[in-house]
Structure formats: C-alpha cells, structure tokens
Design a protein around this motif. Structure first.
Motif, mmCIF file in Angstrom:
data_model
loop_
_atom_site.group_PDB
_atom_site.id
_atom_site.type_symbol
_atom_site.label_atom_id
_atom_site.label_comp_id
_atom_site.label_asym_id
_atom_site.label_seq_id
_atom_site.Cartn_x
_atom_site.Cartn_y
_atom_site.Cartn_z
ATOM 1 N N GLY A 110 15.355 3.292 63.802
ATOM 2 C CA GLY A 110 14.015 2.782 63.548
ATOM 3 C C GLY A 110 13.841 2.329 62.108
ATOM 4 O O GLY A 110 13.207 1.295 61.847
ATOM 5 N N PHE A 111 14.417 3.079 61.176
ATOM 6 C CA PHE A 111 14.330 2.661 59.781
ATOM 7 C C PHE A 111 15.129 1.385 59.541
ATOM 8 O O PHE A 111 14.701 0.525 58.771
ATOM 9 N N LEU A 112 16.273 1.231 60.201
ATOM 10 C CA LEU A 112 17.070 0.012 60.050
ATOM 11 C C LEU A 112 16.263 -1.211 60.476
ATOM 12 O O LEU A 112 16.314 -2.263 59.819
ATOM 13 N N VAL A 113 15.501 -1.083 61.553
ATOM 14 C CA VAL A 113 14.645 -2.190 61.995
ATOM 15 C C VAL A 113 13.633 -2.537 60.909
ATOM 16 O O VAL A 113 13.420 -3.710 60.586
ATOM 17 N N GLN A 114 13.010 -1.520 60.327
ATOM 18 C CA GLN A 114 12.045 -1.755 59.249
ATOM 19 C C GLN A 114 12.720 -2.372 58.022
ATOM 20 O O GLN A 114 12.133 -3.216 57.330
ATOM 21 N N LEU A 115 13.948 -1.958 57.767
ATOM 22 C CA LEU A 115 14.687 -2.487 56.621
ATOM 23 C C LEU A 115 14.976 -3.978 56.800
ATOM 24 O O LEU A 115 14.831 -4.772 55.867
ATOM 25 N N ILE A 116 15.368 -4.356 58.008
ATOM 26 C CA ILE A 116 15.650 -5.769 58.284
ATOM 27 C C ILE A 116 14.393 -6.609 58.056
ATOM 28 O O ILE A 116 14.435 -7.659 57.408
ATOM 29 N N LYS A 117 13.270 -6.139 58.571
ATOM 30 C CA LYS A 117 12.024 -6.887 58.384
ATOM 31 C C LYS A 117 11.591 -6.878 56.920
ATOM 32 O O LYS A 117 11.018 -7.855 56.424
ATOM 33 N N GLY A 118 11.895 -5.784 56.220
ATOM 34 C CA GLY A 118 11.511 -5.677 54.816
ATOM 35 C C GLY A 118 12.270 -6.615 53.901
ATOM 36 O O GLY A 118 11.807 -6.904 52.796
ATOM 37 N N THR A 119 13.410 -7.132 54.357
ATOM 38 C CA THR A 119 14.173 -8.048 53.509
ATOM 39 C C THR A 119 13.399 -9.325 53.214
ATOM 40 O O THR A 119 13.743 -10.054 52.281
ATOM 41 N N SER A 120 12.357 -9.599 53.996
ATOM 42 C CA SER A 120 11.548 -10.791 53.736
ATOM 43 C C SER A 120 10.882 -10.726 52.361
ATOM 44 O O SER A 120 10.501 -11.762 51.804
ATOM 45 N N VAL A 157 11.921 -12.301 44.101
ATOM 46 C CA VAL A 157 12.797 -12.549 42.946
ATOM 47 C C VAL A 157 13.631 -13.821 43.147
ATOM 48 O O VAL A 157 14.599 -14.046 42.437
ATOM 49 N N GLY A 158 13.276 -14.623 44.147
ATOM 50 C CA GLY A 158 13.969 -15.899 44.352
ATOM 51 C C GLY A 158 15.189 -15.816 45.239
ATOM 52 O O GLY A 158 15.962 -16.777 45.312
ATOM 53 N N PHE A 159 15.382 -14.690 45.924
ATOM 54 C CA PHE A 159 16.532 -14.555 46.825
ATOM 55 C C PHE A 159 16.221 -15.284 48.135
ATOM 56 O O PHE A 159 15.183 -15.055 48.753
ATOM 57 N N THR A 160 17.110 -16.162 48.567
ATOM 58 C CA THR A 160 16.853 -16.986 49.746
ATOM 59 C C THR A 160 17.391 -16.313 51.005
ATOM 60 O O THR A 160 18.534 -16.520 51.405
ATOM 61 N N GLU A 161 16.545 -15.474 51.593
ATOM 62 C CA GLU A 161 16.866 -14.885 52.901
ATOM 63 C C GLU A 161 16.120 -15.684 53.970
ATOM 64 O O GLU A 161 15.640 -16.784 53.710
ATOM 65 N N LEU A 162 16.000 -15.150 55.163
ATOM 66 C CA LEU A 162 15.469 -15.915 56.290
ATOM 67 C C LEU A 162 14.024 -16.375 56.059
ATOM 68 O O LEU A 162 13.696 -17.537 56.313
ATOM 69 N N ALA A 163 13.159 -15.479 55.595
ATOM 70 C CA ALA A 163 11.757 -15.845 55.414
ATOM 71 C C ALA A 163 11.596 -16.925 54.342
ATOM 72 O O ALA A 163 10.824 -17.877 54.512
ATOM 73 N N ARG A 164 12.322 -16.789 53.235
ATOM 74 C CA ARG A 164 12.230 -17.799 52.176
ATOM 75 C C ARG A 164 12.832 -19.133 52.635
ATOM 76 O O ARG A 164 12.306 -20.199 52.318
ATOM 77 N N ALA A 165 13.918 -19.049 53.395
ATOM 78 C CA ALA A 165 14.505 -20.279 53.942
ATOM 79 C C ALA A 165 13.489 -20.983 54.838
ATOM 80 O O ALA A 165 13.362 -22.213 54.805
ATOM 81 N N GLY A 166 12.758 -20.201 55.626
ATOM 82 C CA GLY A 166 11.724 -20.785 56.471
ATOM 83 C C GLY A 166 10.628 -21.445 55.655
ATOM 84 O O GLY A 166 10.139 -22.523 56.010
ATOM 85 N N ASN A 167 10.241 -20.816 54.564
ATOM 86 C CA ASN A 167 9.203 -21.383 53.701
ATOM 87 C C ASN A 167 9.678 -22.703 53.068
ATOM 88 O O ASN A 167 8.915 -23.668 52.974
ATOM 89 N N ILE A 168 10.951 -22.734 52.647
ATOM 90 C CA ILE A 168 11.505 -23.955 52.049
ATOM 91 C C ILE A 168 11.526 -25.094 53.066
ATOM 92 O O ILE A 168 11.104 -26.219 52.768
ATOM 93 N N VAL A 169 12.006 -24.811 54.273
ATOM 94 C CA VAL A 169 12.063 -25.846 55.310
ATOM 95 C C VAL A 169 10.653 -26.303 55.692
ATOM 96 O O VAL A 169 10.400 -27.501 55.881
ATOM 97 N N SER A 170 9.727 -25.354 55.792
ATOM 98 C CA SER A 170 8.345 -25.700 56.145
ATOM 99 C C SER A 170 7.731 -26.639 55.117
ATOM 100 O O SER A 170 7.010 -27.592 55.471
ATOM 101 N N ASN A 171 8.015 -26.406 53.849
ATOM 102 C CA ASN A 171 7.485 -27.271 52.791
ATOM 103 C C ASN A 171 8.113 -28.664 52.815
ATOM 104 O O ASN A 171 7.524 -29.612 52.295
ATOM 105 N N GLN A 172 9.295 -28.757 53.414
ATOM 106 C CA GLN A 172 9.976 -30.054 53.472
ATOM 107 C C GLN A 172 9.501 -30.904 54.648
ATOM 108 O O GLN A 172 9.339 -32.122 54.519
ATOM 109 N N ILE A 173 9.283 -30.262 55.796
ATOM 110 C CA ILE A 173 8.969 -31.047 56.999
ATOM 111 C C ILE A 173 7.515 -30.888 57.439
ATOM 112 O O ILE A 173 7.085 -31.552 58.394
#
Length: 213
Positions: free
Chosen positions: A145-155, A160-176
C-alpha cells in the motif's frame, strides 16, 4: 496527439518507475535499520528514530523535497534534480517503511521472542530466523500500500524540475493545448501501475487474515 508526444509521456513514465524503485529499495534498507533501532530496547536509539519518523510523517513530502533541493544549496551542497529527488524520496520512504515494519516486528507474538531467548539465540539469529520472517509476512499488505502511495507521490518531483510522468504530461499539454486528453492518458498510465499493486495488496491482506478468523 502525435507519436512523438506519446513517446515523451512514456519517457516520463520510465523515470517515474525508476525513481519509485530506487526510493523503495533504498528506503527499504533505511527503513529496516530504523525499525530495528526503534525496537532495539535502547532508549536513546528509540527516541532518535521516533523523532526521525515523526519528522517525515509530520511534514508534507513537497516541503521535504523543497528542503533537500533548495535548502541544502544554501549551505553549499548542490544536488541536481535527479539526486535531490532520489535522496528526498529515499528519506521519506525509510521513515514510513520503518514505522510500518516497527509495528510488524512488535506484532510478532511475544512468545516467539521468549522461546528464542530460551534457546539462547543471539540478537542477529533471533531477528533473522524468528522475528523478521514473521514480521515481513505481517507487513506485506501495508508495505505494498505504501508503494502505491510512493508511485503517486513521485508526481511532486516536478517541484525541482525533475521530468517524471506528471511533468511530462504538463509539458505535452502546454505544447498541444489538449489538457483533458493528455492528463487522461497520464491518469490511465498511473492507474495501470497502481491498480495491480492495490489488488495484490488486498489479496495478501485477505489471505493472511484468513487463519485469524
């Protein structure tokens, strides 16, 4: 959305998985140390580790990442975003896993420890052969259960500018300029990572609870 933009999201997904794995593994090592010190019977060590756990459980993860990246830079320790989020999430995971495993160690029937004392087993042998195998079984549902929370917490690593899934989504959203489509796909990717783990954790909880009925 074009193929290149989708592949960029998958690249963010890759870094989410890698960051989660690093934080979980290294946090697990630290968490085991915290749990053992927390149950060592030495008052000073128990108070120090209790304070460590309280610090990370009592403050937001976002603030912890902010302190690691920006706070350390103020004292001359400059970490790149990758190193900062790895350290931040590892410390966070070690505190939470340490508390989960502390509870699991203390949940092992006292008679097991007393029997190992009667057999003159040393501390290392007692923990390795008697206590920890049972504690791991007890802790598995909560650990997953904590691992699931950890995965979601990586967003939150985007602070600090690390490009994980949520930030990648934000970048693509701003482009298209299609936020519903982009973040719908991001949400599906998170779901595909977390849902099987949640099902597995629920299965283990039911399985381990069966003998107690």
């Amino acid at each position: 959305m074009h193929l290149g933009e989708f592949l960029f999201l998958l690249q963010g997904l890759k870094w989410t998985v890698i960051l989660s794995a690093i934080a979980f593994v290294l946090g697990g090592v630290g968490g085991l140390a915290v749990a053992l010190l927390r149950t060592s019977g030495v008052p000073l060590l128990e108070r120090v580790t209790a304070g460590y756990i309280s610090l990370f459980q009592g403050t937001p993860l976002l603030m912890q990442l902010f302190v690691v990246y920006y706070g350390l830079a103020l004292v001359g320790i400059r970490l790149n975003p990758w190193a900062a989020v790895s350290v931040g999430f590892t410390l966070h995971a070690s505190a939470y896993l340490g508390e989960i495993w502390r509870g699991s160690i203390e949940a092992v029937p006292r008679g097991q420890t007393e029997a190992s004392h009667a057999l003159s087993l040393g501390y290392v042998s007692r923990m390795r052969d008697v206590v920890l195998p049972q504690a791991i079984r007890i802790s598995l549902p909560a650990t997953i259960g904590f691992l699931v929370q950890l995965i979601k917490g990586t967003s939150l690593a985007s602070i600090v500018g690390f490009t994980e899934l949520a930030r990648a989504g934000n970048i693509v959203s701003n482009q298209i300029f299609q936020p519903l489509l982009v973040f719908g796909i991001v949400g599906i990717l998170y779901f595909l990572m977390c849902w099987p783990l949640s099902l597995f954790g629920a299965h283990l909880e039911r399985r381990f609870a069966t003998p107690a009925r």
